[in-house]
Design a protein around this motif. Sequence first.
Motif, PDB file in Angstrom:
ATOM      1  N   LEU A 104       0.817  -1.215   0.000  1.00  0.00           N
ATOM      2  CA  LEU A 104       0.000   0.000   0.000  1.00  0.00           C
ATOM      3  C   LEU A 104       0.849   1.262   0.000  1.00  0.00           C
ATOM      4  N   HIS A 105       2.164   1.126   0.223  1.00  0.00           N
ATOM      5  CA  HIS A 105       3.047   2.281   0.085  1.00  0.00           C
ATOM      6  C   HIS A 105       3.152   2.699  -1.377  1.00  0.00           C
ATOM      7  N   GLU A 106       3.090   1.729  -2.266  1.00  0.00           N
ATOM      8  CA  GLU A 106       3.172   2.015  -3.703  1.00  0.00           C
ATOM      9  C   GLU A 106       2.592   0.817  -4.448  1.00  0.00           C
ATOM     10  N   LEU A 107       1.348   0.958  -4.878  1.00  0.00           N
ATOM     11  CA  LEU A 107       0.633  -0.145  -5.502  1.00  0.00           C
ATOM     12  C   LEU A 107       1.175  -0.395  -6.916  1.00  0.00           C
ATOM     13  N   ARG A 108       1.678  -1.609  -7.137  1.00  0.00           N
ATOM     14  CA  ARG A 108       2.303  -1.934  -8.426  1.00  0.00           C
ATOM     15  C   ARG A 108       1.282  -2.628  -9.344  1.00  0.00           C
ATOM     16  N   ILE A 109       0.192  -1.914  -9.582  1.00  0.00           N
ATOM     17  CA  ILE A 109      -0.838  -2.372 -10.520  1.00  0.00           C
ATOM     18  C   ILE A 109      -1.025  -1.283 -11.565  1.00  0.00           C
ATOM     19  N   GLN A 110      -0.877  -1.643 -12.816  1.00  0.00           N
ATOM     20  CA  GLN A 110      -1.033  -0.669 -13.898  1.00  0.00           C
ATOM     21  C   GLN A 110      -2.525  -0.513 -14.205  1.00  0.00           C
ATOM     22  N   ILE A 111      -3.074   0.649 -13.874  1.00  0.00           N
ATOM     23  CA  ILE A 111      -4.508   0.886 -14.084  1.00  0.00           C
ATOM     24  C   ILE A 111      -4.715   1.418 -15.503  1.00  0.00           C
ATOM     25  N   LYS A 112      -4.893   0.478 -16.437  1.00  0.00           N
ATOM     26  CA  LYS A 112      -5.032   0.849 -17.846  1.00  0.00           C
ATOM     27  C   LYS A 112      -6.463   0.695 -18.352  1.00  0.00           C
ATOM     28  N   ASN A 113      -7.333   0.054 -17.552  1.00  0.00           N
ATOM     29  CA  ASN A 113      -8.736  -0.101 -17.930  1.00  0.00           C
ATOM     30  C   ASN A 113      -9.568  -0.318 -16.662  1.00  0.00           C
ATOM     31  N   LEU A 114     -10.877  -0.462 -16.821  1.00  0.00           N
ATOM     32  CA  LEU A 114     -11.765  -0.609 -15.666  1.00  0.00           C
ATOM     33  C   LEU A 114     -11.519  -1.915 -14.911  1.00  0.00           C
ATOM     34  N   ALA A 138     -10.650  -2.190 -10.956  1.00  0.00           N
ATOM     35  CA  ALA A 138     -11.375  -3.058 -10.018  1.00  0.00           C
ATOM     36  C   ALA A 138     -10.410  -3.953  -9.246  1.00  0.00           C
ATOM     37  N   TRP A 139      -9.377  -4.461  -9.925  1.00  0.00           N
ATOM     38  CA  TRP A 139      -8.395  -5.322  -9.255  1.00  0.00           C
ATOM     39  C   TRP A 139      -7.617  -4.538  -8.205  1.00  0.00           C
ATOM     40  N   ALA A 140      -7.293  -3.280  -8.497  1.00  0.00           N
ATOM     41  CA  ALA A 140      -6.584  -2.449  -7.520  1.00  0.00           C
ATOM     42  C   ALA A 140      -7.441  -2.230  -6.274  1.00  0.00           C
ATOM     43  N   ILE A 141      -8.738  -2.013  -6.466  1.00  0.00           N
ATOM     44  CA  ILE A 141      -9.640  -1.828  -5.332  1.00  0.00           C
ATOM     45  C   ILE A 141      -9.743  -3.114  -4.511  1.00  0.00           C
ATOM     46  N   ILE A 142      -9.832  -4.263  -5.194  1.00  0.00           N
ATOM     47  CA  ILE A 142      -9.881  -5.551  -4.492  1.00  0.00           C
ATOM     48  C   ILE A 142      -8.620  -5.756  -3.662  1.00  0.00           C
ATOM     49  N   TRP A 143      -7.480  -5.400  -4.238  1.00  0.00           N
ATOM     50  CA  TRP A 143      -6.184  -5.528  -3.534  1.00  0.00           C
ATOM     51  C   TRP A 143      -6.216  -4.750  -2.212  1.00  0.00           C
ATOM     52  N   ILE A 144      -6.704  -3.505  -2.276  1.00  0.00           N
ATOM     53  CA  ILE A 144      -6.758  -2.663  -1.080  1.00  0.00           C
ATOM     54  C   ILE A 144      -7.769  -3.222  -0.082  1.00  0.00           C
ATOM     55  N   ARG A 145      -8.908  -3.674  -0.572  1.00  0.00           N
ATOM     56  CA  ARG A 145      -9.928  -4.234   0.323  1.00  0.00           C
ATOM     57  C   ARG A 145      -9.397  -5.473   1.039  1.00  0.00           C
ATOM     58  N   CYS A 146      -8.601  -6.283   0.347  1.00  0.00           N
ATOM     59  CA  CYS A 146      -8.015  -7.472   0.991  1.00  0.00           C
ATOM     60  C   CYS A 146      -7.118  -7.071   2.157  1.00  0.00           C
ATOM     61  N   ALA A 147      -6.351  -5.999   1.978  1.00  0.00           N
ATOM     62  CA  ALA A 147      -5.488  -5.521   3.065  1.00  0.00           C
ATOM     63  C   ALA A 147      -6.332  -5.051   4.245  1.00  0.00           C
ATOM     64  N   LEU A 148      -7.465  -4.380   3.982  1.00  0.00           N
ATOM     65  CA  LEU A 148      -8.343  -3.920   5.048  1.00  0.00           C
ATOM     66  C   LEU A 148      -8.949  -5.092   5.819  1.00  0.00           C
ATOM     67  N   ILE A 149      -9.367  -6.120   5.074  1.00  0.00           N
ATOM     68  CA  ILE A 149      -9.940  -7.309   5.696  1.00  0.00           C
ATOM     69  C   ILE A 149      -8.915  -7.987   6.598  1.00  0.00           C
ATOM     70  N   LEU A 150      -7.693  -8.176   6.096  1.00  0.00           N
ATOM     71  CA  LEU A 150      -6.638  -8.805   6.885  1.00  0.00           C
ATOM     72  C   LEU A 150      -6.284  -7.980   8.114  1.00  0.00           C
ATOM     73  N   HIS A 151      -6.292  -6.656   7.969  1.00  0.00           N
ATOM     74  CA  HIS A 151      -6.035  -5.761   9.094  1.00  0.00           C
ATOM     75  C   HIS A 151      -6.979  -6.072  10.251  1.00  0.00           C
ATOM     76  N   ASN A 152      -8.283  -6.173   9.948  1.00  0.00           N
ATOM     77  CA  ASN A 152      -9.266  -6.450  10.998  1.00  0.00           C
ATOM     78  C   ASN A 152      -9.187  -7.885  11.503  1.00  0.00           C
ATOM     79  N   LEU A 153      -8.931  -8.843  10.606  1.00  0.00           N
ATOM     80  CA  LEU A 153      -8.838 -10.238  11.036  1.00  0.00           C
ATOM     81  C   LEU A 153      -7.694 -10.432  12.027  1.00  0.00           C
ATOM     82  N   ILE A 154      -6.573  -9.765  11.777  1.00  0.00           N
ATOM     83  CA  ILE A 154      -5.426  -9.885  12.682  1.00  0.00           C
ATOM     84  C   ILE A 154      -5.758  -9.289  14.049  1.00  0.00           C
ATOM     85  N   ILE A 155      -6.407  -8.127  14.049  1.00  0.00           N
ATOM     86  CA  ILE A 155      -6.794  -7.496  15.323  1.00  0.00           C
ATOM     87  C   ILE A 155      -7.762  -8.391  16.083  1.00  0.00           C
TER      88      ILE A 155
END
Length: 243
Positions: free
Chosen positions: A212-222, A226-243
């Motif tokens: 999340l410091h620097e997302l290495r996904i090339q956003i060239k289309n929709l 969507a994949w970039a958003i899923i990537w970030i959401r996965c990090a949010l989910i893991l954040h809460n699961l660990i807590i």
Amino acid sequence: LGHYGNAASVACIADWAGVSTGTVTNLCYRVAIALLDHHDTSITWPTPAQCADAKAYAVQRSECETWAGGYLAVDGTAIKLYQKPGLFGESWYNKDSVYAIALQVRITYQVVILVDTLEIVNYSVGNVRSVHDSVAFQDTRIAAEHDRLLQCGDRLLADAAYPLMPWCITPFRKPVGKQLSRERRHFNYWHSRLRVQVECAIGLLKGTWQSLHELRIQIKNLHAHAWAIIWIRCALILHNLII
């Protein structure tokens, strides 16, 4: 999710794991799908017991019963992109002269959190970073349903970039050419002492999931967006699961 910079390339991970680059990509998709199945159980509005614990923490940290309602905090952060997106490229350019995705978090990314556990209870993600925090905040659940979600006396703590509302409390702004009164400086100090927890939550999130410091996904289309958003959401989910 835990890699950052050049080490996050598919080829580097494939070499480390001893598999093909295609396998790395396929497994990332499958693990992401598995994590998304846990979204609605890991990122939820706090229960009455969680709210009570967070309110007790707010009182303890502020040393004043009046701050009991300030058990939620909100802030936005930029998820930097490693290169200029091909999809609406210049729209992603932000005030820090980088291309980035906007994330609003409540503490529980825009992000809303609980001030005691740093759990994320609401967020919005996907806006271009040129969007102001107060605009991105309108996409969050709490902005739309605050009448139903918040009890009498409950308050969301936000910085000066957000609109002042009966349920969203921001610090006093310094008048032009004048100083704040002693009472208002005192209020801002305790407001900041509680709201800073959302900064801690964002630091914890990015410190653990360093992609999340620097997302290495090339956003060239929709699809890539969507994949970039899923990537970030996965990090949010893991954040809460660990807590």
